[in-house]
Design a protein around this motif. Structure first.
Motif, PDB file in Angstrom:
ATOM      1  N   ASP A  30       1.008  -1.187   0.120  1.00 49.49           N
ATOM      2  CA  ASP A  30      -0.213   0.154   0.100  1.00 49.49           C
ATOM      3  C   ASP A  30       1.013   1.391   0.128  1.00 49.49           C
ATOM      4  OD1 ASP A  30      -2.019   1.661   0.237  1.00 49.49           O
ATOM      5  OD2 ASP A  30      -2.638   1.270   2.274  1.00 49.49           O
ATOM      6  N   THR A  31       1.444   1.521  -1.276  1.00 53.64           N
ATOM      7  CA  THR A  31       2.297   2.748  -1.344  1.00 53.64           C
ATOM      8  C   THR A  31       2.245   3.325  -2.657  1.00 53.64           C
ATOM      9  OG1 THR A  31       4.669   3.508  -0.904  1.00 53.64           O
ATOM     10  CG2 THR A  31       4.410   1.332  -2.029  1.00 53.64           C
ATOM     11  N   SER A  32       3.007   4.589  -3.211  1.00 56.04           N
ATOM     12  CA  SER A  32       2.853   4.720  -4.266  1.00 56.04           C
ATOM     13  C   SER A  32       4.169   5.359  -4.651  1.00 56.04           C
ATOM     14  CB  SER A  32       1.872   5.872  -4.423  1.00 56.04           C
ATOM     15  OG  SER A  32       2.010   7.015  -3.810  1.00 56.04           O
ATOM     16  N   CYS A 115      24.772   2.836   8.996  1.00 55.15           N
ATOM     17  CA  CYS A 115      24.974   3.822   8.033  1.00 55.15           C
ATOM     18  C   CYS A 115      26.154   4.621   7.895  1.00 55.15           C
ATOM     19  CB  CYS A 115      23.741   4.536   7.811  1.00 55.15           C
ATOM     20  SG  CYS A 115      22.124   3.414   7.557  1.00 55.15           S
ATOM     21  N   ARG A 154       5.751  -0.952   4.939  1.00 57.10           N
ATOM     22  CA  ARG A 154       6.215   0.050   3.860  1.00 57.10           C
ATOM     23  C   ARG A 154       6.927   1.019   4.337  1.00 57.10           C
ATOM     24  NH1 ARG A 154       0.400   3.335   3.361  1.00 57.10           N
ATOM     25  NH2 ARG A 154       0.392   3.996   5.495  1.00 57.10           N
ATOM     26  N   GLY A 155       6.887   1.314   5.629  1.00 54.98           N
ATOM     27  CA  GLY A 155       7.627   2.434   6.443  1.00 54.98           C
ATOM     28  C   GLY A 155       9.192   2.180   6.385  1.00 54.98           C
ATOM     29  N   VAL A 158      10.602   0.345   1.660  1.00 56.95           N
ATOM     30  CA  VAL A 158      10.709   1.206   0.333  1.00 56.95           C
ATOM     31  C   VAL A 158      12.146   1.927   0.063  1.00 56.95           C
ATOM     32  CG1 VAL A 158       8.425   1.351   0.171  1.00 56.95           C
ATOM     33  CG2 VAL A 158       9.542   3.128   1.273  1.00 56.95           C
ATOM     34  N   VAL A 220      14.302   9.655  13.585  1.00 59.38           N
ATOM     35  CA  VAL A 220      15.706   9.388  13.009  1.00 59.38           C
ATOM     36  C   VAL A 220      16.099  10.589  12.111  1.00 59.38           C
ATOM     37  CG1 VAL A 220      17.025   8.000  11.624  1.00 59.38           C
ATOM     38  CG2 VAL A 220      15.658   6.786  13.014  1.00 59.38           C
ATOM     39  N   PHE A 221      15.018  10.998  11.627  1.00 57.10           N
ATOM     40  CA  PHE A 221      15.108  12.215  10.788  1.00 57.10           C
ATOM     41  C   PHE A 221      15.338  13.473  11.477  1.00 57.10           C
ATOM     42  CE2 PHE A 221      13.354  14.135   6.319  1.00 57.10           C
ATOM     43  CZ  PHE A 221      13.601  15.190   6.759  1.00 57.10           C
ATOM     44  N   ALA A 224      19.069  13.243  12.418  1.00 57.23           N
ATOM     45  CA  ALA A 224      19.812  13.418  11.319  1.00 57.23           C
ATOM     46  C   ALA A 224      20.288  14.691  10.982  1.00 57.23           C
ATOM     47  CB  ALA A 224      19.267  12.473  10.155  1.00 57.23           C
ATOM     48  N   ALA A 254      20.044   9.009   2.748  1.00 61.92           N
ATOM     49  CA  ALA A 254      19.108   8.174   3.422  1.00 61.92           C
ATOM     50  C   ALA A 254      17.723   8.922   2.874  1.00 61.92           C
ATOM     51  CB  ALA A 254      19.339   8.357   4.688  1.00 61.92           C
ATOM     52  N   ASN A 255      17.787  10.318   2.672  1.00 59.24           N
ATOM     53  CA  ASN A 255      16.564  11.067   2.511  1.00 59.24           C
ATOM     54  C   ASN A 255      17.009  12.293   1.466  1.00 59.24           C
ATOM     55  OD1 ASN A 255      14.402  12.531   2.507  1.00 59.24           O
ATOM     56  ND2 ASN A 255      13.474  11.308   3.838  1.00 59.24           N
ATOM     57  N   ARG A 257      15.343  14.827   1.518  1.00 59.36           N
ATOM     58  CA  ARG A 257      15.100  16.162   2.356  1.00 59.36           C
ATOM     59  C   ARG A 257      16.104  16.302   3.325  1.00 59.36           C
ATOM     60  NH1 ARG A 257       9.796  15.456   4.997  1.00 59.36           N
ATOM     61  NH2 ARG A 257      10.255  12.971   4.560  1.00 59.36           N
ATOM     62  N   ASN A 282      18.816   4.132  -0.080  1.00 57.66           N
ATOM     63  CA  ASN A 282      19.764   4.006   0.907  1.00 57.66           C
ATOM     64  C   ASN A 282      20.614   2.717   1.005  1.00 57.66           C
ATOM     65  OD1 ASN A 282      20.924   4.109   3.437  1.00 57.66           O
ATOM     66  ND2 ASN A 282      19.246   4.916   4.400  1.00 57.66           N
ATOM     67  N   LEU A 312      24.862   9.341   9.186  1.00 55.69           N
ATOM     68  CA  LEU A 312      24.258   8.987  10.713  1.00 55.69           C
ATOM     69  C   LEU A 312      23.670   7.842  10.389  1.00 55.69           C
ATOM     70  CD1 LEU A 312      22.387  10.973  13.268  1.00 55.69           C
ATOM     71  CD2 LEU A 312      21.087   9.266  11.976  1.00 55.69           C
ATOM     72  N   GLY A 313      23.758   6.920  11.735  1.00 51.55           N
ATOM     73  CA  GLY A 313      23.001   5.536  11.285  1.00 51.55           C
ATOM     74  C   GLY A 313      22.625   4.867  12.754  1.00 51.55           C
TER      75      GLY A 313
HETATM   76  O1  UT7 Z   1      20.217   5.694   7.072  1.00 51.50           O
HETATM   77  C1  UT7 Z   1      19.775   5.674   8.404  1.00 51.50           C
HETATM   78  C2  UT7 Z   1      19.083   6.812   8.828  1.00 51.50           C
HETATM   79  N1  UT7 Z   1      17.622   6.677   8.179  1.00 51.50           N
HETATM   80  C3  UT7 Z   1      17.024   7.916   7.910  1.00 51.50           C
HETATM   81  O2  UT7 Z   1      17.833   8.828   8.206  1.00 51.50           O
HETATM   82  C4  UT7 Z   1      15.922   8.201   7.620  1.00 51.50           C
HETATM   83  C5  UT7 Z   1      15.012   9.106   8.388  1.00 51.50           C
HETATM   84  N2  UT7 Z   1      13.683   9.171   8.103  1.00 51.50           N
HETATM   85  C6  UT7 Z   1      13.171   9.510   7.033  1.00 51.50           C
HETATM   86  O3  UT7 Z   1      13.645   9.569   5.921  1.00 51.50           O
HETATM   87  C7  UT7 Z   1      11.548   9.716   6.859  1.00 51.50           C
HETATM   88  O4  UT7 Z   1      11.079   9.873   8.073  1.00 51.50           O
HETATM   89  C8  UT7 Z   1      10.650   8.519   6.084  1.00 51.50           C
HETATM   90  C9  UT7 Z   1      10.880   8.648   4.679  1.00 51.50           C
HETATM   91  C10 UT7 Z   1      11.128   7.263   6.798  1.00 51.50           C
HETATM   92  C11 UT7 Z   1       9.169   9.138   6.449  1.00 51.50           C
HETATM   93  O5  UT7 Z   1       8.706  10.336   5.867  1.00 51.50           O
HETATM   94  P1  UT7 Z   1       8.033  11.117   6.964  1.00 51.50           P
HETATM   95  O6  UT7 Z   1       7.624  12.378   6.201  1.00 51.50           O
HETATM   96  O7  UT7 Z   1       8.789  11.077   8.490  1.00 51.50           O
HETATM   97  O8  UT7 Z   1       6.662  10.211   7.109  1.00 51.50           O
HETATM   98  P2  UT7 Z   1       6.002   9.505   8.151  1.00 51.50           P
HETATM   99  O9  UT7 Z   1       6.716   8.300   8.773  1.00 51.50           O
HETATM  100  O10 UT7 Z   1       5.486  10.559   9.150  1.00 51.50           O
HETATM  101  O11 UT7 Z   1       4.457   8.925   7.664  1.00 51.50           O
HETATM  102  C12 UT7 Z   1       3.620   9.913   7.251  1.00 51.50           C
HETATM  103  C13 UT7 Z   1       2.600   9.071   6.691  1.00 51.50           C
HETATM  104  C14 UT7 Z   1       2.113   8.004   7.774  1.00 51.50           C
HETATM  105  O12 UT7 Z   1       0.735   8.037   7.481  1.00 51.50           O
HETATM  106  P3  UT7 Z   1      -0.487   8.669   8.533  1.00 51.50           P
HETATM  107  O13 UT7 Z   1      -0.097   8.072   9.955  1.00 51.50           O
HETATM  108  O14 UT7 Z   1       0.119  10.119   8.701  1.00 51.50           O
HETATM  109  O15 UT7 Z   1      -1.899   8.270   8.191  1.00 51.50           O
HETATM  110  C15 UT7 Z   1       2.451   6.639   7.272  1.00 51.50           C
HETATM  111  O16 UT7 Z   1       1.857   5.583   7.783  1.00 51.50           O
HETATM  112  O17 UT7 Z   1       2.961   8.271   5.413  1.00 51.50           O
HETATM  113  C16 UT7 Z   1       2.397   6.882   5.800  1.00 51.50           C
HETATM  114  N3  UT7 Z   1       3.508   5.955   5.015  1.00 51.50           N
HETATM  115  C17 UT7 Z   1       3.621   5.397   3.815  1.00 51.50           C
HETATM  116  N4  UT7 Z   1       2.562   5.923   2.889  1.00 51.50           N
HETATM  117  C18 UT7 Z   1       2.841   5.469   1.432  1.00 51.50           C
HETATM  118  C19 UT7 Z   1       4.677   5.533   5.603  1.00 51.50           C
HETATM  119  N5  UT7 Z   1       5.331   4.904   4.766  1.00 51.50           N
HETATM  120  C20 UT7 Z   1       4.603   4.749   3.536  1.00 51.50           C
HETATM  121  C21 UT7 Z   1       4.724   4.397   2.253  1.00 51.50           C
HETATM  122  N6  UT7 Z   1       3.979   4.794   1.285  1.00 51.50           N
HETATM  123  N7  UT7 Z   1       5.758   3.664   1.896  1.00 51.50           N
END
Ligand code: UT7
Length: 325
Positions: A30-32, A115, A154-155, A158, A220-221, A224, A254-255, A257, A282, A312-313
């Motif tokens: 369930d992603t896009s 990482c 999915r969190g 991907v 983590v974000f 980071a 990692a991201n 952003r 990543n 950072l990891g």
């Molecule tokens: O390398 C090691 C270090 N790692 C990092 O630096 C990663 C750091 N974190 C990130 O890059 C970001 O936090 C993510 C990319 C993992 C997530 O982005 P976000 O903007 O923080 O999104 P979120 O986790 O707050 O999720 C927002 C929404 C949630 O839905 P609700 O609760 O707002 O309804 C999630 O369930 O997006 C949903 N969601 C997804 N939707 C579609 C989470 N994963 C997905 C997905 N597809 N794959």
């Protein structure tokens, strides 16, 4: 004053053949494509083939780096592999790479800092060279993260991919100034209290199983952006340099952003930032050496350029390094 410097004389990389696109993932989760691209900057990732192991990826990248350096495996005194996805619990993947390369004169071991692993491995090899214990080193970041992903989550699933990158370092003498070629400094940190933000829920001494990656993405974000900006400022201040001296900023991928946010905080313009996340995703400890490989292949990073790396990891661990190419 003459000092020993660890000079980069070769850079290599390897990516598995199989590409997995966001659209393919969206067919089974369930992603896009839009969500993954908007939130992370990723459009695809590479996935190791069945039976293709971290040591295979690392060996391919190492061969590429040796060839770029004009070195043979017998010239190498030290092999450090940064990985969180070793072939086996033991021995170290570095020893498997050593055997595959035929680097008979080397000592070989792994470094585990997730990482940040490549920055830790580079710091380790640099210290072995600076102390005079070895004259050359292969520093490899190699990962098969696809093997520790929960493909139903999915969190996390991907965001990651497989790959390897490598550097050959050689001892050369420098004048002890920032005009020297080689590793100018490395800066490492860790805080084990932050374990729960990013970890794998298994291991030989806990569950007896490999486990899956678990991450509190938002937390983590937050860490980071703050910690990576701090550790890059630390690197610049330690060398009495400013952001305008940097030719290339090569952050952990990692991201998008996080990369943009850190570059902005430091005042480094986008055209000096090497970004590979869109196609590699990543790749943990492999992400920085892969980005270095891409930017040397396309002639962006050239001899004498000042390169700033940071990561950072899990752990958490974080660190930076300044290298005059
Ligand atoms: O390398 C090691 C270090 N790692 C990092 O630096 C990663 C750091 N974190 C990130 O890059 C970001 O936090 C993510 C990319 C993992 C997530 O982005 P976000 O903007 O923080 O999104 P979120 O986790 O707050 O999720 C927002 C929404 C949630 O839905 P609700 O609760 O707002 O309804 C999630 O369930 O997006 C949903 N969601 C997804 N939707 C579609 C989470 N994963 C997905 C997905 N597809 N794959």
């Amino acid at each position: 004053m003459t000092v020993r410097r660890s000079v980069v004389v070769g850079c290599g990389g390897y990516l598995p053949e199989k590409v997995l696109t966001n659209d393919e993932l969206a067919q089974r989760l369930d992603t896009s494509d839009e969500w993954i691209r908007d939130r992370s900057g990723i459009t695809q990732r590479y996935i190791a083939a069945e039976g293709e192991m971290t040591s295979d990826l690392g060996t391919a990248a190492a061969r590429d780096a040796l060839s770029a350096a004009g070195f043979t495996a017998a010239d190498i005194g030290l092999i450090v592999v940064a990985t969180s996805t070793p072939d086996e619990t033991f021995p170290a993947t570095a020893t498997v790479v050593q055997a595959k390369l035929g680097a008979d004169k080397a000592m070989a071991f792994d470094v585990q800092a997730v990482c940040s692993g490549f920055v830790y491995a580079l710091a380790t090899a640099d210290n072995f060279i600076k102390s005079g214990q070895v004259d050359s080193a292969l520093v490899i970041g190699a990962e098969t993260f696809s093997r520790i992903l929960d493909w139903q989550d999915r969190g996390t699933c991907v965001l990651f991919g497989d790959g390897a990158g490598a550097l050959v370092l050689k001892a050369e003498s420098g004048a002890g100034t920032t005009a020297d070629r080689g590793v100018l400094s490395t800066h490492l940190h860790s805080d084990g209290r932050l374990h729960d933000l990013l970890y794998v829920d298994g291991g030989p001494s806990s569950t007896g199983e490999v486990g899956f990656l678990r991450m509190e993405g938002k937390e983590v974000f937050r860490h980071a952006v703050v910690k990576m900006a701090e550790v890059t400022v630390e690197a610049l201040e330690a060398n009495d340099l400013s952001a305008s001296d940097i030719d290339w900023f090569v952050p952990h991928q990692a991201n998008k952003r996080i990369i943009d946010g850190t570059a902005k905080k430091l005042g480094i313009s986008g055209d000096k930032v090497v970004v590979t996340i869109e196609s590699h995703a990543n790749t943990s400890a492999a992400s920085i050496p892969l980005a270095l490989w891409v930017a040397t292949q396309d002639q962006r990073i050239k001899r004498d350029d000042l390169v700033l790396i940071e990561a950072l990891g899990g752990g958490m661990t974080w660190g930076s390094g300044l290298v005059r190419w």
